[in-house]
Design a protein around this motif. Structure first.
Motif, PDB file in Angstrom:
ATOM      1  N   GLN A  65      -1.505  -5.371   5.288  1.00 39.18           N
ATOM      2  CA  GLN A  65      -1.171  -5.942   3.984  1.00 39.18           C
ATOM      3  C   GLN A  65      -1.180  -4.811   2.969  1.00 39.18           C
ATOM      4  OE1 GLN A  65      -0.648  -9.272   2.757  1.00 39.18           O
ATOM      5  NE2 GLN A  65      -0.221  -8.164   0.865  1.00 39.18           N
ATOM      6  N   VAL A  66      -0.223  -4.813   2.046  1.00 39.61           N
ATOM      7  CA  VAL A  66      -0.162  -3.777   1.026  1.00 39.61           C
ATOM      8  C   VAL A  66      -1.293  -3.971   0.007  1.00 39.61           C
ATOM      9  CG1 VAL A  66       1.416  -4.956  -0.575  1.00 39.61           C
ATOM     10  CG2 VAL A  66       1.394  -2.457  -0.477  1.00 39.61           C
ATOM     11  N   VAL A  67      -1.827  -2.856  -0.474  1.00 34.08           N
ATOM     12  CA  VAL A  67      -2.753  -2.816  -1.608  1.00 34.08           C
ATOM     13  C   VAL A  67      -2.242  -1.708  -2.515  1.00 34.08           C
ATOM     14  CG1 VAL A  67      -4.776  -3.691  -0.362  1.00 34.08           C
ATOM     15  CG2 VAL A  67      -4.356  -1.246  -0.438  1.00 34.08           C
ATOM     16  N   PHE A  68      -2.545  -1.813  -3.778  1.00 29.84           N
ATOM     17  CA  PHE A  68      -2.119  -0.785  -4.718  1.00 29.84           C
ATOM     18  C   PHE A  68      -3.352  -0.056  -5.213  1.00 29.84           C
ATOM     19  CE2 PHE A  68       1.360  -3.695  -4.482  1.00 29.84           C
ATOM     20  CZ  PHE A  68       2.456  -2.849  -4.425  1.00 29.84           C
ATOM     21  N   GLU A  69      -3.374   1.276  -5.046  1.00 31.15           N
ATOM     22  CA  GLU A  69      -4.539   2.098  -5.357  1.00 31.15           C
ATOM     23  C   GLU A  69      -4.222   3.084  -6.471  1.00 31.15           C
ATOM     24  OE1 GLU A  69      -5.537   3.899  -1.624  1.00 31.15           O
ATOM     25  OE2 GLU A  69      -6.460   2.065  -0.869  1.00 31.15           O
ATOM     26  N   ASP A  70      -5.239   3.374  -7.257  1.00 28.80           N
ATOM     27  CA  ASP A  70      -5.132   4.380  -8.317  1.00 28.80           C
ATOM     28  C   ASP A  70      -4.958   5.747  -7.664  1.00 28.80           C
ATOM     29  OD1 ASP A  70      -5.403   6.093 -10.446  1.00 28.80           O
ATOM     30  OD2 ASP A  70      -7.332   5.311 -11.099  1.00 28.80           O
ATOM     31  N   ILE A  71      -3.860   6.428  -7.988  1.00 31.68           N
ATOM     32  CA  ILE A  71      -3.619   7.761  -7.437  1.00 31.68           C
ATOM     33  C   ILE A  71      -3.761   8.838  -8.506  1.00 31.68           C
ATOM     34  CG2 ILE A  71      -2.215   6.962  -5.506  1.00 31.68           C
ATOM     35  CD1 ILE A  71       0.284   7.715  -7.091  1.00 31.68           C
ATOM     36  N   GLY A  72      -4.310   8.452  -9.654  1.00 30.94           N
ATOM     37  CA  GLY A  72      -4.559   9.404 -10.725  1.00 30.94           C
ATOM     38  C   GLY A  72      -3.414   9.485 -11.706  1.00 30.94           C
ATOM     39  N   GLY A  73      -3.725   9.992 -12.861  1.00 28.24           N
ATOM     40  CA  GLY A  73      -2.715  10.172 -13.893  1.00 28.24           C
ATOM     41  C   GLY A  73      -2.141   8.876 -14.422  1.00 28.24           C
ATOM     42  N   GLY A  74      -2.918   7.795 -14.309  1.00 22.13           N
ATOM     43  CA  GLY A  74      -2.449   6.500 -14.775  1.00 22.13           C
ATOM     44  C   GLY A  74      -1.424   5.847 -13.856  1.00 22.13           C
ATOM     45  N   MET A  75      -1.301   6.347 -12.626  1.00 24.79           N
ATOM     46  CA  MET A  75      -0.335   5.790 -11.684  1.00 24.79           C
ATOM     47  C   MET A  75      -1.041   5.071 -10.542  1.00 24.79           C
ATOM     48  SD  MET A  75       2.512   8.826 -11.440  1.00 24.79           S
ATOM     49  CE  MET A  75       1.396   9.985 -10.678  1.00 24.79           C
ATOM     50  N   VAL A  76      -0.356   4.097  -9.978  1.00 24.08           N
ATOM     51  CA  VAL A  76      -0.834   3.421  -8.771  1.00 24.08           C
ATOM     52  C   VAL A  76       0.232   3.563  -7.698  1.00 24.08           C
ATOM     53  CG1 VAL A  76      -2.307   1.760  -9.962  1.00 24.08           C
ATOM     54  CG2 VAL A  76       0.056   1.175  -9.492  1.00 24.08           C
ATOM     55  N   GLY A  77      -0.207   3.555  -6.458  1.00 23.83           N
ATOM     56  CA  GLY A  77       0.732   3.677  -5.345  1.00 23.83           C
ATOM     57  C   GLY A  77       0.372   2.705  -4.239  1.00 23.83           C
ATOM     58  N   PRO A  78       1.357   2.343  -3.411  1.00 29.65           N
ATOM     59  CA  PRO A  78       1.090   1.412  -2.317  1.00 29.65           C
ATOM     60  C   PRO A  78       0.370   2.097  -1.160  1.00 29.65           C
ATOM     61  CG  PRO A  78       3.366   2.116  -2.250  1.00 29.65           C
ATOM     62  CD  PRO A  78       2.760   2.734  -3.484  1.00 29.65           C
ATOM     63  N   ASN A  79      -0.509   1.350  -0.548  1.00 28.35           N
ATOM     64  CA  ASN A  79      -1.177   1.755   0.673  1.00 28.35           C
ATOM     65  C   ASN A  79      -1.355   0.478   1.476  1.00 28.35           C
ATOM     66  OD1 ASN A  79      -2.156   3.669   2.394  1.00 28.35           O
ATOM     67  ND2 ASN A  79      -4.068   4.007   1.334  1.00 28.35           N
ATOM     68  N   PHE A  80      -1.794   0.591   2.692  1.00 28.81           N
ATOM     69  CA  PHE A  80      -1.937  -0.597   3.532  1.00 28.81           C
ATOM     70  C   PHE A  80      -3.331  -0.667   4.123  1.00 28.81           C
ATOM     71  CE2 PHE A  80       2.538   0.046   3.176  1.00 28.81           C
ATOM     72  CZ  PHE A  80       3.063  -1.237   3.139  1.00 28.81           C
ATOM     73  N   VAL A  81      -3.798  -1.904   4.341  1.00 24.87           N
ATOM     74  CA  VAL A  81      -5.079  -2.154   4.991  1.00 24.87           C
ATOM     75  C   VAL A  81      -4.835  -3.080   6.170  1.00 24.87           C
ATOM     76  CG1 VAL A  81      -6.492  -1.788   2.935  1.00 24.87           C
ATOM     77  CG2 VAL A  81      -5.618  -4.074   3.425  1.00 24.87           C
ATOM     78  N   LEU A  82      -5.656  -2.934   7.180  1.00 28.73           N
ATOM     79  CA  LEU A  82      -5.553  -3.786   8.367  1.00 28.73           C
ATOM     80  C   LEU A  82      -5.983  -5.206   8.029  1.00 28.73           C
ATOM     81  CD1 LEU A  82      -7.110  -1.370  10.995  1.00 28.73           C
ATOM     82  CD2 LEU A  82      -4.702  -1.950  10.744  1.00 28.73           C
ATOM     83  N   THR A  83      -5.275  -6.175   8.582  1.00 29.06           N
ATOM     84  CA  THR A  83      -5.658  -7.572   8.381  1.00 29.06           C
ATOM     85  C   THR A  83      -6.084  -8.218   9.689  1.00 29.06           C
ATOM     86  OG1 THR A  83      -3.373  -8.336   8.628  1.00 29.06           O
ATOM     87  CG2 THR A  83      -4.150  -7.869   6.393  1.00 29.06           C
ATOM     88  N   ASP A  84      -5.862  -7.565  10.839  1.00 27.85           N
ATOM     89  CA  ASP A  84      -6.294  -8.115  12.125  1.00 27.85           C
ATOM     90  C   ASP A  84      -7.800  -8.199  12.161  1.00 27.85           C
ATOM     91  OD1 ASP A  84      -3.717  -8.347  13.094  1.00 27.85           O
ATOM     92  OD2 ASP A  84      -3.819  -6.551  14.338  1.00 27.85           O
ATOM     93  N   PRO A  85      -8.363  -9.330  12.607  1.00 23.67           N
ATOM     94  CA  PRO A  85      -9.818  -9.468  12.619  1.00 23.67           C
ATOM     95  C   PRO A  85     -10.505  -8.617  13.687  1.00 23.67           C
ATOM     96  CG  PRO A  85      -8.786 -11.418  13.549  1.00 23.67           C
ATOM     97  CD  PRO A  85      -7.685 -10.535  13.043  1.00 23.67           C
ATOM     98  N   SER A  86      -9.781  -8.235  14.759  1.00 22.21           N
ATOM     99  CA  SER A  86     -10.450  -7.471  15.834  1.00 22.21           C
ATOM    100  C   SER A  86     -10.221  -5.985  15.686  1.00 22.21           C
ATOM    101  CB  SER A  86      -9.944  -7.935  17.189  1.00 22.21           C
ATOM    102  OG  SER A  86      -8.548  -7.796  17.274  1.00 22.21           O
TER     103      SER A  86
END
Length: 86
Positions: A65-86
């Motif tokens: 699932q996409v998450v948006f993280e602070d990458i500095g300088g007042g900007m955010v960028g997309p990153n992904f996290v696992l959603t599978d439970p195992s």
């Protein structure tokens, strides 16, 4: 065109920080970590990195699932996290 914020791990590589001569690089670089290609449910592919805590669960085909993280300088960028439970 809107794209899905969900997808699967298409492929990935884990960087352990171990150099060609077998030496481990200093820990401040955040080793180990993984870089993955994510195939979005809507078709396009994107790159993402994964933290150490996710490495044991990281596999081709894992749901993300996409998450948006602070990458500095007042900007955010997309990153992904696992959603599978195992």
């Amino acid at each position: 065109m809107p794209v899905a914020g969900t997808g699967t791990v298409y492929t990935f590589s884990i960087n352990t920080g171990q150099g060609a001569a077998g030496a481990i690089l200093p820990g401040e670089h955040g080793f180990p970590y993984a870089v993955a290609v994510i195939e979005l449910d809507s078709g396009p592919r994107m790159y993402s990195d994964f933290d150490t805590v996710d490495l044991p669960r990281l596999k081709i085909g894992a749901r993300v699932q996409v998450v948006f993280e602070d990458i500095g300088g007042g900007m955010v960028g997309p990153n992904f996290v696992l959603t599978d439970p195992s």
